[in-house]
Design a protein around this motif. Sequence first.
Motif, PDB file in Angstrom:
ATOM      1  N   ALA A 156       0.835  -1.202   0.000  1.00  0.00           N
ATOM      2  CA  ALA A 156       0.000   0.000   0.000  1.00  0.00           C
ATOM      3  C   ALA A 156       0.874   1.258   0.000  1.00  0.00           C
ATOM      4  N   HIS A 157       0.382   2.274  -0.691  1.00  0.00           N
ATOM      5  CA  HIS A 157       1.074   3.579  -0.707  1.00  0.00           C
ATOM      6  C   HIS A 157       0.784   4.269   0.620  1.00  0.00           C
ATOM      7  N   ILE A 158       1.825   4.520   1.416  1.00  0.00           N
ATOM      8  CA  ILE A 158       1.684   5.138   2.729  1.00  0.00           C
ATOM      9  C   ILE A 158       2.678   6.290   2.813  1.00  0.00           C
ATOM     10  N   ASP A 159       2.179   7.476   3.071  1.00  0.00           N
ATOM     11  CA  ASP A 159       3.056   8.644   3.181  1.00  0.00           C
ATOM     12  C   ASP A 159       4.032   8.457   4.338  1.00  0.00           C
ATOM     13  N   GLY A 160       5.308   8.701   4.052  1.00  0.00           N
ATOM     14  CA  GLY A 160       6.346   8.530   5.058  1.00  0.00           C
ATOM     15  C   GLY A 160       6.984   7.165   5.053  1.00  0.00           C
ATOM     16  N   ALA A 161       6.526   6.275   4.179  1.00  0.00           N
ATOM     17  CA  ALA A 161       7.089   4.924   4.076  1.00  0.00           C
ATOM     18  C   ALA A 161       7.593   4.694   2.660  1.00  0.00           C
ATOM     19  N   PRO A 162       8.621   3.870   2.490  1.00  0.00           N
ATOM     20  CA  PRO A 162       9.058   3.555   1.131  1.00  0.00           C
ATOM     21  C   PRO A 162       7.992   2.733   0.408  1.00  0.00           C
ATOM     22  N   ALA A 163       7.910   2.911  -0.886  1.00  0.00           N
ATOM     23  CA  ALA A 163       7.017   2.082  -1.696  1.00  0.00           C
ATOM     24  C   ALA A 163       7.594   0.675  -1.812  1.00  0.00           C
ATOM     25  N   ASN A 164       6.743  -0.267  -2.185  1.00  0.00           N
ATOM     26  CA  ASN A 164       7.208  -1.616  -2.536  1.00  0.00           C
ATOM     27  C   ASN A 164       7.981  -2.290  -1.408  1.00  0.00           C
ATOM     28  N   ARG A 165       7.444  -2.192  -0.192  1.00  0.00           N
ATOM     29  CA  ARG A 165       8.136  -2.819   0.932  1.00  0.00           C
ATOM     30  C   ARG A 165       8.220  -4.332   0.767  1.00  0.00           C
ATOM     31  N   GLY A 166       7.210  -4.921   0.128  1.00  0.00           N
ATOM     32  CA  GLY A 166       7.277  -6.352  -0.148  1.00  0.00           C
ATOM     33  C   GLY A 166       8.429  -6.701  -1.061  1.00  0.00           C
ATOM     34  N   LEU A 167       8.679  -5.864  -2.073  1.00  0.00           N
ATOM     35  CA  LEU A 167       9.834  -6.092  -2.945  1.00  0.00           C
ATOM     36  C   LEU A 167      11.135  -5.901  -2.182  1.00  0.00           C
ATOM     37  N   LEU A 168      11.188  -4.919  -1.300  1.00  0.00           N
ATOM     38  CA  LEU A 168      12.402  -4.702  -0.518  1.00  0.00           C
ATOM     39  C   LEU A 168      12.675  -5.886   0.406  1.00  0.00           C
ATOM     40  N   ASP A 169      11.618  -6.531   0.919  1.00  0.00           N
ATOM     41  CA  ASP A 169      11.810  -7.762   1.680  1.00  0.00           C
ATOM     42  C   ASP A 169      12.438  -8.838   0.802  1.00  0.00           C
ATOM     43  N   GLN A 170      11.972  -8.948  -0.436  1.00  0.00           N
ATOM     44  CA  GLN A 170      12.532  -9.936  -1.353  1.00  0.00           C
ATOM     45  C   GLN A 170      14.004  -9.657  -1.632  1.00  0.00           C
ATOM     46  N   VAL A 171      14.345  -8.383  -1.803  1.00  0.00           N
ATOM     47  CA  VAL A 171      15.742  -8.021  -2.009  1.00  0.00           C
ATOM     48  C   VAL A 171      16.571  -8.423  -0.790  1.00  0.00           C
ATOM     49  N   ALA A 172      16.052  -8.170   0.405  1.00  0.00           N
ATOM     50  CA  ALA A 172      16.783  -8.527   1.621  1.00  0.00           C
ATOM     51  C   ALA A 172      16.998 -10.036   1.715  1.00  0.00           C
ATOM     52  N   ALA A 173      15.987 -10.813   1.331  1.00  0.00           N
ATOM     53  CA  ALA A 173      16.141 -12.270   1.348  1.00  0.00           C
ATOM     54  C   ALA A 173      17.197 -12.711   0.339  1.00  0.00           C
ATOM     55  N   LEU A 174      17.213 -12.098  -0.838  1.00  0.00           N
ATOM     56  CA  LEU A 174      18.217 -12.443  -1.841  1.00  0.00           C
ATOM     57  C   LEU A 174      19.613 -12.012  -1.407  1.00  0.00           C
ATOM     58  N   GLU A 175      19.708 -10.918  -0.678  1.00  0.00           N
ATOM     59  CA  GLU A 175      21.005 -10.520  -0.129  1.00  0.00           C
ATOM     60  C   GLU A 175      21.477 -11.544   0.908  1.00  0.00           C
ATOM     61  N   TRP A 176      20.556 -12.069   1.695  1.00  0.00           N
ATOM     62  CA  TRP A 176      20.907 -13.133   2.637  1.00  0.00           C
ATOM     63  C   TRP A 176      21.426 -14.349   1.885  1.00  0.00           C
ATOM     64  N   VAL A 177      20.766 -14.700   0.790  1.00  0.00           N
ATOM     65  CA  VAL A 177      21.221 -15.833  -0.021  1.00  0.00           C
ATOM     66  C   VAL A 177      22.643 -15.589  -0.517  1.00  0.00           C
ATOM     67  N   ARG A 178      22.908 -14.413  -1.027  1.00  0.00           N
ATOM     68  CA  ARG A 178      24.243 -14.101  -1.525  1.00  0.00           C
ATOM     69  C   ARG A 178      25.300 -14.279  -0.430  1.00  0.00           C
ATOM     70  N   GLU A 179      24.964 -13.895   0.790  1.00  0.00           N
ATOM     71  CA  GLU A 179      25.956 -13.890   1.869  1.00  0.00           C
ATOM     72  C   GLU A 179      26.070 -15.229   2.597  1.00  0.00           C
ATOM     73  N   ASN A 180      25.039 -16.081   2.502  1.00  0.00           N
ATOM     74  CA  ASN A 180      25.002 -17.266   3.359  1.00  0.00           C
ATOM     75  C   ASN A 180      24.866 -18.599   2.641  1.00  0.00           C
ATOM     76  N   ILE A 181      24.418 -18.603   1.397  1.00  0.00           N
ATOM     77  CA  ILE A 181      23.999 -19.874   0.804  1.00  0.00           C
ATOM     78  C   ILE A 181      25.161 -20.826   0.574  1.00  0.00           C
ATOM     79  N   ALA A 182      26.379 -20.325   0.449  1.00  0.00           N
ATOM     80  CA  ALA A 182      27.525 -21.221   0.267  1.00  0.00           C
ATOM     81  C   ALA A 182      27.668 -22.168   1.451  1.00  0.00           C
ATOM     82  N   ALA A 183      27.329 -21.720   2.647  1.00  0.00           N
ATOM     83  CA  ALA A 183      27.432 -22.572   3.827  1.00  0.00           C
ATOM     84  C   ALA A 183      26.416 -23.715   3.786  1.00  0.00           C
TER      85      ALA A 183
END
Length: 514
Positions: A156-183
């Motif tokens: 949802a578009h909320i003033d004072g919040a970044p747009a696409n927070r669900g997408l930003l969660d996905q980016v954070a999960a992919l960053e975790w994969v980049r940093e941890n998946i080799a283990a």
Amino acid sequence: MTMTDVAPEEARQLSEPVIRTTGGRVRGQREHGLAVFRGIPFAQPPVGPARFAAPRPVTGWDGIRDALSYGPPVPQETSFAGRTGSLPTPTSDDWLTLNVWTADPEARRPVLVWIYGGAYKLGFSGSPGHDLHRIARDGDVVVVSFNYRVGVEGFAHIDGAPANRGLLDQVAALEWVRENIAAFGGDPDLVTVCGESAGAGSIAALLAVPRASGLFHRAILQSMPGVYLSDALAADIGAAIAGEIGLRPTVADLSGVDPWQLPAAGTAVSSAMIDHVDRWGSLAHSITLFAPVVDGAVMTRSPWQALTEGAGRDVELIIGHNRDECRLFIALSGQLGTVDNDLAARTLRAFAPAPDGENAYRTAYPDANPDRLFELVQNDWLFRMPALHLAEAQVAGGGRAHMYELTWRTPGYNGVLGACHGVDGPLLRGTFGDQLGPMLLGTQPPDTVATLATRIRTTWGRFAATGEPGWPTYDPERRLVQIIDDDWPVLPYPEETSRRLWQQHVFDALPLHD
């Protein structure tokens, strides 16, 4: 020392896999010949001061954290007509967690990251139908799934919040994969994202998110919906949702509302979307208020524009759709077989491409009755033509795309659904008896289902490993696509009549009509 020389609890700890991540050590368990880890946090809970904020780095822990059960579901609608089964009762607000299935933490296998669908307003990586061990086994890949915020919390578009927070969660999960998946035995330089419906739409959006660049190398988009919102349209929808409960669409107002109570406001607005048709246009005829927003900051342009300009040049794609996508929604709404000419005409005018889409469809499909026209134009507007145009945009931008159409007719729902939306999910995961499986595949699927499902998984695994699924790349001249059915022929794109109707249409973010 042997296992018989230690206490039972110590023996359990020795037999269960323990992996060190950037947050701390996690203990999984052995299942189906795999090491499985569930409920690993990849970001802090987005509550309190973090409510409606971009995901924040996870807080580390001491000792060994058990990763034996899925994290709790994110707040979402619970009454959606297509949902089967129930969500578990949330036991915490630690929503942003992920899960890993791996055959050998000491190996280096390709990684497949699954992103669930759900109209951007529901979904849970711990749903019964989202056990992904068969993909890991048959595809010979390390598999990751995760939760991301949906509905008001995520999109949802909320003033004072970044747009696409669900997408930003996905980016954070992919960053975790980049940093941890080799283990966990995965290759961080060989990551494929795979999603169905809103999961596929999210992947297309990530191709237009600069922060996601380089986090994945291949992508599989199953039944991508072509709905993305302009910033102005998203703001208008956000105001309508907040107004439903007498608030402003601001972080200050909405952060005081219980996260599990807020989805009801979205549901109320969704049920009266047609009242906003003058402002929201074709979106008012669809099934969800939520979609990624082309806000100019997180998501800088539409997926079609991004790929045309070369954003996906280094990402190899599989893009596909099912032949009878919208028949599922038509059946669930009780409209299957009941459409009259007036409803068909209104639907053609709402969705068909300009300048005179209604007459163009009637001319192109002279033998189609109102039911067929009603379904065809929705199939094309929401799924089939957006996917086709995305493949063409990828090729235009210098990238590679392989395209498919699934035509396998599901025996479920008395056999009337054809190759409908959602049937590819249970097939890929092999979860025939859970969630949507029984409705779409029937209570006793034919023996051929297991063979088809295994072939899809091995094909996706081969693509994750090599970039070659086993059929030619799509090009605008030959337009060859893989047909997925009991047989797998390669044919020119089957929906040629619709392709011609839409060939001049430009897909973009949906505007606000003022």
